[in-house]
Design an enzyme around this catalytic site. Sequence first.
Site, PDB file in Angstrom:
ATOM      1  N   GLY A 117       2.088   3.075  19.208  1.00 49.80           N
ATOM      2  CA  GLY A 117       1.860   2.142  18.097  1.00 49.80           C
ATOM      3  C   GLY A 117      -0.254   1.741  17.992  1.00 49.80           C
ATOM      4  CB  THR A 151       2.333   8.873  19.285  1.00 48.42           C
ATOM      5  OG1 THR A 151       1.116   8.758  18.362  1.00 48.42           O
ATOM      6  CG2 THR A 151       1.933   8.921  21.023  1.00 48.42           C
TER       7      THR A 151
HETATM    8  N1  ASP Z   1      -0.689   5.664  19.174  1.00 51.02           N
HETATM    9  C1  ASP Z   1      -1.456   6.545  18.491  1.00 51.02           C
HETATM   10  C2  ASP Z   1      -2.722   5.967  18.051  1.00 51.02           C
HETATM   11  O1  ASP Z   1      -2.740   4.947  17.840  1.00 51.02           O
HETATM   12  C3  ASP Z   1      -0.800   5.987  16.773  1.00 51.02           C
HETATM   13  C4  ASP Z   1       0.745   5.911  17.082  1.00 51.02           C
HETATM   14  O2  ASP Z   1       1.104   6.290  17.980  1.00 51.02           O
HETATM   15  O3  ASP Z   1       1.466   5.484  16.348  1.00 51.02           O
HETATM   16  O4  ASP Z   1      -3.814   7.261  17.791  1.00 51.02           O
END
Ligand code: ASP
Length: 308
Positions: free
Chosen positions: A227, A176
């Site tokens: 995350g 992200t």
């Molecule tokens: N937070 C994002 C999601 O769950 C993915 C990430 O940040 O790694 O879509």
Amino acid sequence: MPFALAIHGGAGTMRQTDISAEQEATLLAGLGQALDAGLAVLTAGGSALDAVTVSVCALEDNPLFNAGRGAVFNAAGQVELEAAVMDGRERRAGSVTGVQRVRNPVLLARRVMEATPHVTLGFAAADAFAEQQGLPLADASYFHTQERWDALQSELARQRAGGTDADVSEQIKHGTVGAVALDIHGCLAAATSTGGRTAKMAGRIGDTPVIGAGTWADDLVAVSGTGHGESFIRCAAAHEVASRVRYIGQPLGDACDEIVFGQLVEIGGSGGLIAVDWEGHVAMPFNSEGMYRAAVDAWGNRSIAIYR
Ligand code: ASP
């Protein structure tokens, strides 16, 4: 008045041994370029909102990061992009989810905030709104990167073999991009953009476009998370940081640590976040192996890093 800016390009299992010196240099350069784009806005007296928007656009345009061009694929082999912006001055917010044709989803999120009475728009109607607003569009080939396609194939194979979410490499799943800023006028803003998680169910909505989960800004704090999105939603992670600062007067770093190493860990949620407060303190904690991150705080301390 001082200004401050922090950006992230995702958290996950990035071990120094897995990333070549050349890849590392490219990643650091991408982070530096996105940071400088936002800093140029802030040093010229521009708004925090403009700064986070340009920094996130730069990361969306960079295929190395999981947002915009470099977005991961869902289980159906398509991108479903999500983004959010929040302007701390008046708590205006805009977000989009499930878009497939917008080059810079963060610009669309901002258009939702500025040109509609709503906060969140999704799927085909959001793409149609982007077209109507004249935002740059792209076809599926623009979002097709071999590395993401290969990651999808290996994740689908792993799932077919009975693998669970717990044993997947966090690096494959995660990513992200985001930015938080304080401008010289004392205003705060946050922006986040993502492709979500590799092999997510079609239609899945993560934390990024959920205001208060992956993205938040008010008059005291701006936060952008990265995350395991479901965990960030269940903790209202970004808003929880802001509440701790507002209601119990916790210093920003402590408030962020409580969420990242306390509440998220308690429910098995990996990831990290970046945050800035009204004085220009910056916090960038993560409970994963690494987090692509860069910042300049109100005292001019500059950092760009990947690992712990
Ligand atoms: N937070 C994002 C999601 O769950 C993915 C990430 O940040 O790694 O879509």
